[in-house]
Write an enzyme that holds these catalytic residues in place. Structure first.
Site, PDB file in Angstrom:
ATOM      1  N   ASP A   1       0.215  -0.590  -1.719  1.00  0.00           N
ATOM      2  CA  ASP A   1       0.873   0.122  -0.614  1.00  0.00           C
ATOM      3  C   ASP A   1       1.275  -0.857   0.485  1.00  0.00           C
ATOM      4  O   ASP A   1       0.437  -1.601   0.986  1.00  0.00           O
ATOM      5  CB  ASP A   1      -0.069   1.177  -0.028  1.00  0.00           C
ATOM      6  CG  ASP A   1      -0.502   2.209  -1.067  1.00  0.00           C
ATOM      7  OD1 ASP A   1       0.082   2.213  -2.170  1.00  0.00           O
ATOM      8  OD2 ASP A   1      -1.407   3.005  -0.767  1.00  0.00           O
TER       9      ASP A   1
ATOM     10  N   ARG B   1      -1.359   0.201  -8.040  1.00  0.00           N
ATOM     11  CA  ARG B   1      -0.276   0.517  -7.097  1.00  0.00           C
ATOM     12  C   ARG B   1      -0.622  -0.095  -5.740  1.00  0.00           C
ATOM     13  O   ARG B   1      -1.699   0.149  -5.208  1.00  0.00           O
ATOM     14  CB  ARG B   1      -0.127   2.033  -6.954  1.00  0.00           C
ATOM     15  CG  ARG B   1       1.224   2.463  -6.375  1.00  0.00           C
ATOM     16  CD  ARG B   1       1.200   3.885  -5.854  1.00  0.00           C
ATOM     17  NE  ARG B   1       0.376   3.966  -4.662  1.00  0.00           N
ATOM     18  CZ  ARG B   1      -0.647   4.787  -4.519  1.00  0.00           C
ATOM     19  NH1 ARG B   1      -1.004   5.615  -5.464  1.00  0.00           N
ATOM     20  NH2 ARG B   1      -1.363   4.789  -3.402  1.00  0.00           N
TER      21      ARG B   1
ATOM     22  N   GLU C   1      -3.056  -2.095   1.038  1.00  0.00           N
ATOM     23  CA  GLU C   1      -4.167  -1.999   0.075  1.00  0.00           C
ATOM     24  C   GLU C   1      -3.623  -2.017  -1.341  1.00  0.00           C
ATOM     25  O   GLU C   1      -2.430  -1.820  -1.574  1.00  0.00           O
ATOM     26  CB  GLU C   1      -4.932  -0.683   0.289  1.00  0.00           C
ATOM     27  CG  GLU C   1      -4.045   0.536   0.081  1.00  0.00           C
ATOM     28  CD  GLU C   1      -4.807   1.780  -0.347  1.00  0.00           C
ATOM     29  OE1 GLU C   1      -6.008   1.685  -0.670  1.00  0.00           O
ATOM     30  OE2 GLU C   1      -4.191   2.850  -0.377  1.00  0.00           O
TER      31      GLU C   1
ATOM     32  N   SER D   1      -6.245   8.361  -0.423  1.00  0.00           N
ATOM     33  CA  SER D   1      -5.421   9.555  -0.180  1.00  0.00           C
ATOM     34  C   SER D   1      -5.197   9.841   1.303  1.00  0.00           C
ATOM     35  O   SER D   1      -4.984  10.981   1.699  1.00  0.00           O
ATOM     36  CB  SER D   1      -6.038  10.791  -0.842  1.00  0.00           C
ATOM     37  OG  SER D   1      -5.876  10.728  -2.236  1.00  0.00           O
TER      38      SER D   1
ATOM     39  N   TYR E   1       0.587  15.106  -0.918  1.00  0.00           N
ATOM     40  CA  TYR E   1       0.300  16.079  -1.982  1.00  0.00           C
ATOM     41  C   TYR E   1       0.901  17.466  -1.804  1.00  0.00           C
ATOM     42  O   TYR E   1       0.822  18.284  -2.701  1.00  0.00           O
ATOM     43  CB  TYR E   1      -1.220  16.206  -2.166  1.00  0.00           C
ATOM     44  CG  TYR E   1      -1.859  14.883  -2.492  1.00  0.00           C
ATOM     45  CD1 TYR E   1      -1.535  14.209  -3.671  1.00  0.00           C
ATOM     46  CD2 TYR E   1      -2.761  14.282  -1.622  1.00  0.00           C
ATOM     47  CE1 TYR E   1      -2.100  12.985  -3.976  1.00  0.00           C
ATOM     48  CE2 TYR E   1      -3.337  13.055  -1.921  1.00  0.00           C
ATOM     49  CZ  TYR E   1      -3.004  12.416  -3.094  1.00  0.00           C
ATOM     50  OH  TYR E   1      -3.563  11.208  -3.389  1.00  0.00           O
TER      51      TYR E   1
ATOM     52  N   GLY F   1      -2.939   7.677  -8.696  1.00  0.00           N
ATOM     53  CA  GLY F   1      -2.850   9.086  -9.081  1.00  0.00           C
ATOM     54  C   GLY F   1      -1.817   9.329 -10.177  1.00  0.00           C
ATOM     55  O   GLY F   1      -0.859   8.576 -10.332  1.00  0.00           O
TER      56      GLY F   1
END
Ligand SMILES: Nc1ncnc2c1ncn2[C@@H]1O[C@H](COP(=O)(O)OP(=O)(O)O)[C@@H](O)[C@H]1O
Ligand SMILES: [Mg+2]
Length: 304
Positions: free
Chosen positions: A253, A251, A265, A147, A211, A271
């Site tokens: 990145d 997922r 990564e 995050s 977020y 999420g």
């Protein structure tokens, strides 16, 4: 009869709030569709809770340390109840950016150059090493966090202060800063689900940009890339998923700079909040939130 699902969320990592949100969104959606759901924060009574509720499947909505790094997966193995996402080994490899990047390099997957720092060097020597091996600016980040927690873009001027603030980590990663575009790819089992581009208004795709809707990060789907390039980035994500031995949905990145993709990564527990990217990519591909969750649940019962 609809199945009984135990959702693990919360936990002790710095991504606790995100995990609670992921758990809540998944729970709401499952309840709406007739499932019997219990949200549970893992503690010492995990066995008792599992034995009382007797779930058919455990949905692991934990993020970060303990929930995404192989620990909880190792514990879950002992219950012989299907649980979602990757197993112990893949989870621990993917969560460790140093180990996973070494594997990427071995498998010819392009990733930004990096060094690690265990705080046993004089900062002046470290700066010299960075000048020689990476050049400034660099990105300093924890080896096993998520995050964007404690991810910092550093210049020669501010790196000393940043490193000081990160001393509680025994080791940090120092990576060459890659400019350009930010693209993320979702993999669903053996399938390349799709990609999304993020355009943060902030300096980079940090915690707020991820977020906080007020940060107004633009989500762009479809990604403006040639068919060839889009295939290329999705192939890399699928390869990363496979070489690490991931399961379910992941997922990856990326940064895209000067026509090259750099894998930052791979995330084994992406999420599932309202702003999360895997559900958004799935929706674009015509897979509703419940269909995505049901696929993940079904996949939990297949061989790991
Ligand atoms: N080497 C890098 N160059 C440029 N930006 C980076 C780099 N590493 C990380 N970032 C930025 O920080 C964000 C979080 O980094 P990432 O490595 O994905 O860690 P996390 O596990 O916290 O998501 C990325 O999405 C990107 O915006
Ligand atoms: Mg990331």
């Amino acid at each position: 009869m609809k199945k009984k699902i135990l959702i693990l969320s919360g936990g002790i990592s710095k991504e606790r709030l995100i995990s609670l949100d992921t758990g809540l969104q998944v729970s709401k959606e499952l309840k709406k569709n007739g499932y019997k759901v219990k949200i549970y924060e893992p503690n010492n009574n995990l066995a008792k809770n599992i034995n009382q509720f007797r779930p058919n499947i455990i949905f692991n909505a934990l993020h970060g340390q303990f929930g995404e790094d192989g620990y909880i997966q190792t514990i879950l193995e002992s219950f012989k109840i299907p649980y979602t996402h990757s197993g112990p080994i893949a989870s621990s490899i993917a969560m460790d950016k140093e180990v996973s990047k070494k594997i990427f390099i071995k498998k010819n997957i392009h990733t930004p150059k990096f060094i690690t720092n265990s705080f046993n060097k004089k900062t002046t020597d470290l700066i010299k090493l960075i000048d020689k091996k990476l050049k400034f600016p660099v990105v300093v980040k924890p080896i096993n966090e998520g995050s964007s927690v404690n991810v910092h873009i550093c210049t020669k001027k501010n790196i000393t202060k940043i490193l000081k603030s990160m001393k509680s980590y025994k080791k940090v990663m120092i990576e060459k800063f890659i400019g350009g575009r930010e693209i993320q790819v979702a993999i669903m089992g053996k399938k390349k689900l799709g990609a999304i581009e993020l355009k943060p208004k902030r300096k980079f795709y940090d915690y707020q940009a991820k977020y906080n809707t007020n940060a107004k990060t633009k989500h762009i789907i479809p990604v403006e890339l040639s068919k060839d390039k889009l295939n290329q980035i999705m192939d890399i994500a699928l390869k990363a998923h496979a070489v690490i031995g991931c399961k379910g949905v992941t997922r990856s990145d990326f940064k895209f700079y000067k026509n090259k993709f750099y894998l930052l990564e791979i995330n084994t527990q992406p999420g599932m909040t309202k702003l999360s990217l895997v559900p958004e990519i799935a929706a674009y591909k015509g897979i509703s939130f419940i269909k995505l969750i049901e696929w993940i649940l079904k996949d939990a019962s297949t061989k790991r």
